[in-house]
Design an enzyme around this catalytic site. Structure first.
Site, PDB file in Angstrom:
ATOM      1  N   GLU A 126      -2.056  -3.128  -8.067  1.00 53.94           N
ATOM      2  CA  GLU A 126      -1.739  -4.367  -7.354  1.00 53.94           C
ATOM      3  C   GLU A 126      -0.677  -5.228  -8.035  1.00 53.94           C
ATOM      4  O   GLU A 126      -0.948  -6.362  -8.444  1.00 53.94           O
ATOM      5  CB  GLU A 126      -3.006  -5.207  -7.176  1.00 53.94           C
ATOM      6  CG  GLU A 126      -4.029  -4.573  -6.267  1.00 53.94           C
ATOM      7  CD  GLU A 126      -5.152  -5.545  -5.874  1.00 53.94           C
ATOM      8  OE1 GLU A 126      -5.223  -6.660  -6.429  1.00 53.94           O
ATOM      9  OE2 GLU A 126      -5.959  -5.179  -5.011  1.00 53.94           O
ATOM     10  N   GLU A 134      -9.317   0.635  -3.128  1.00 53.48           N
ATOM     11  CA  GLU A 134     -10.304  -0.435  -3.315  1.00 53.48           C
ATOM     12  C   GLU A 134     -10.614  -1.056  -1.969  1.00 53.48           C
ATOM     13  O   GLU A 134      -9.716  -1.255  -1.148  1.00 53.48           O
ATOM     14  CB  GLU A 134      -9.785  -1.574  -4.214  1.00 53.48           C
ATOM     15  CG  GLU A 134      -9.788  -1.289  -5.676  1.00 53.48           C
ATOM     16  CD  GLU A 134      -9.253  -2.467  -6.501  1.00 53.48           C
ATOM     17  OE1 GLU A 134      -9.473  -3.638  -6.116  1.00 53.48           O
ATOM     18  OE2 GLU A 134      -8.598  -2.192  -7.519  1.00 53.48           O
TER      19      GLU A 134
HETATM   20  C1  FCB Z   1      -8.630  -6.645  -6.677  1.00 56.68           C
HETATM   21  C2  FCB Z   1      -8.532  -6.146  -8.102  1.00 56.68           C
HETATM   22  C3  FCB Z   1      -9.860  -5.745  -8.691  1.00 56.68           C
HETATM   23  C4  FCB Z   1     -10.954  -6.721  -8.285  1.00 56.68           C
HETATM   24  C5  FCB Z   1     -10.988  -6.889  -6.787  1.00 56.68           C
HETATM   25  C6  FCB Z   1     -12.102  -7.773  -6.296  1.00 56.68           C
HETATM   26  O1  FCB Z   1      -7.558  -7.482  -6.401  1.00 56.68           O
HETATM   27  O2  FCB Z   1      -7.671  -5.039  -8.176  1.00 56.68           O
HETATM   28  O3  FCB Z   1      -9.737  -5.638 -10.085  1.00 56.68           O
HETATM   29  O4  FCB Z   1     -10.784  -7.909  -8.940  1.00 56.68           O
HETATM   30  O5  FCB Z   1      -9.757  -7.410  -6.376  1.00 56.68           O
END
Ligand code: FCB
Length: 454
Positions: A166, A352
């Site tokens: 990210e 994620e």
């Molecule tokens: C993302 C991050 C991860 C975690 C989630 C909730 O932005 O990559 O580390 O904090 O959010």
């Protein structure tokens, strides 16, 4: 096809990040990271905590990986802490750090779980930050050396590599508005950080490929954007925000050029780009990692705001404990938009996706099987898997899903206040207690893999 319309061979797992779970920050000769330094100013972290203990995964990884075995997924996404490998961000590898990750990778492989490794999940060695961090192009060279160490040490154990996590959040929240480590308020001129992170990404891909044929990708956060009102002004602002949040990192990687509209954001200047950079950044990838949490509604910023756009509240959508609106359809929407904008996009993994809900024992939420009844997380999981199924049906090549996350952990500037775990972490004892969502996810995985998973 299984219940959610996911194709055969689709892989399931969970995702974690070293800084959020390992703890043991003074063990094994680990150096200081920007998050250790940032958390020393207590007001930076919502509950004034640090990641010094976190989930104590450093000592309890075997127990955590037994949970992964129970869950039954094929893959596990983890990150390596740069300050454990090179405490000062440069120089020879620290033997204890190397040994620790060999133990971790072996423990996964022993359980038949594929390690998917993120090289950089935001924990820059503080010594590099002191030398300018990602504003300094030399950090890209340091990252290249670090990547070479990981490649040579762990190349035969890692199933897939992810270069950086990210970069939009690390750049925007950490370097533009100062609400995450390293806490800089560079506003538009944080673009230099974005560019160096992407350069580090492309450089790492080349280095890995010198000796390995393991799949390599990047992990980008994506959010579908919509205007807050039907006005022309909001439509323009939403389009600009879309270029900022989604295009700034997808476009250079997938097409070799930044969206020219970025130049309209005050402070962003393309002068930092040198000859040859865009070729490095756009090296073809084996897969593209998409992190999706929530959609964004965009309208005009209030007076004296540093950028013209600002996020606006969604009316009528449920929100998680983070205040993030829940819109499973947003995942289908962003995947469709990415595919439309970048038809050449490689296969996608959802690297994620998850939600913060503190459905603990306090509210009498213990269920009949003894599990904590986090019904809202189960719904979130099922609805997002269904959205992926729809994307697959629409012809988008999505090959896997990593739920964020296995355990409640140290959620960066939110400290321990946001509970994202399929497994609850009992704060006082660090006991791991699987929630109902853990069992439900295990069931989904089992039925998708069939009775005799290989
Ligand atoms: C993302 C991050 C991860 C975690 C989630 C909730 O932005 O990559 O580390 O904090 O959010």
């Amino acid at each position: 096809m299984n219940t959610f319309g996911l194709p055969p061979g689709f892989v399931f797992g969970t995702a974690t990040a070293a800084a959020q779970i390992e703890g043991a920050v003074h063990e094994g000769g680990r150096g200081e990271s920007i998050w250790d330094a940032y958390a020393r100013t207590h007001t930076n972290i919502l509950d004034a905590s640090s990641a010094a203990i976190a989930c104590d995964h450093y000592h309890r990884y075997a127990e955590d990986f037994d949970l992964l075995s129970m869950l039954g997924g094929q893959v596990y996404r983890m990150s390596i802490a740069w300050p454990r490998i090179q405490p000062l961000g440069r120089g020879p590898a620290k033997p204890e750090g190397i040994a620790f990750y060999h133990r971790l990778l072996d423990a996964l492989l022993d359980r038949g779980i594929e390690p998917w490794v993120t090289i950089y999940h935001w924990d820059l060695p503080q010594a590099l930050q002191d030398a300018g961090g990602w504003q300094n192009r030399d950090t890209v060279d340091a990252f290249a050396d670090y990547t070479r160490i990981l490649r040579d040490e762990f190349g035969d154990k890692v199933a897939a590599w992810m270069t950086v996590n990210e970069p939009v959040v690390h750049t925007g929240v950490g370097h533009a508005i100062g609400r995450a480590a390293p806490g800089l308020m560079l506003l538009g001129s944080a673009f230099v950080v974005a560019h160096h992170l992407l350069l580090a990404h492309g450089t790492a891909v080349r280095i890995l490929r010198e000796t390995l044929s393991t799949p390599v990708g990047i992990v980008n956060n994506h959010s579908p954007v919509e205007p807050a009102t039907g006005s022309e002004r909001d439509a323009g602002l939403a389009a600009l925000y879309d270029h900022y949040h989604n295009g700034q990192f997808a476009s250079p990687v997938l097409t070799g050029a930044y969206p020219p509209q970025l130049g309209e954001v005050a402070g962003i200047s393309f002068e930092v780009i040198r000859d040859g950079d865009m070729e490095i950044i756009s090296v073809p990838l084996d897969f593209y990692g998409v992190n999706y949490y929530f959609p964004t509604r965009v309208g005009a910023a209030p007076p004296f705001y540093p950028v013209p756009f600002a996020p606006k509240e969604y009316v009528g959508l449920p929100v998680t404990d983070f205040g993030w609106p829940v819109m499973p359809y947003g995942l289908l929407k962003i995947l469709t938009e990415l595919k439309t904008s970048y038809p050449q996009m490689p296969p996608v993994y959802i690297t994620e996706n998850g939600c913060a809900y503190d459905d603990g024992p306090q509210g009498g939420l213990q269920g009949p099987g003894g599990a904590l009844q986090d019904t809202r997380r189960i719904e979130f999981l099922e609805q997002h898997l269904a959205a992926i199924g729809e994307a697959v049906a629409a012809g988008i090549d999505v090959r896997g899903y990593f739920h964020w996350t296995l355990l409640d952990n140290w959620e960066w500037q939110e400290g321990y206040t946001k509970k994202f775990g399929l497994v609850r972490l009992e704060p006082a004892t660090l006991e791991r207690i699987p929630r109902a969502s853990f069992y439900r996810y295990a069931e989904i995985i089992r039925s998708a893999r069939g009775p005799n998973p290989t």
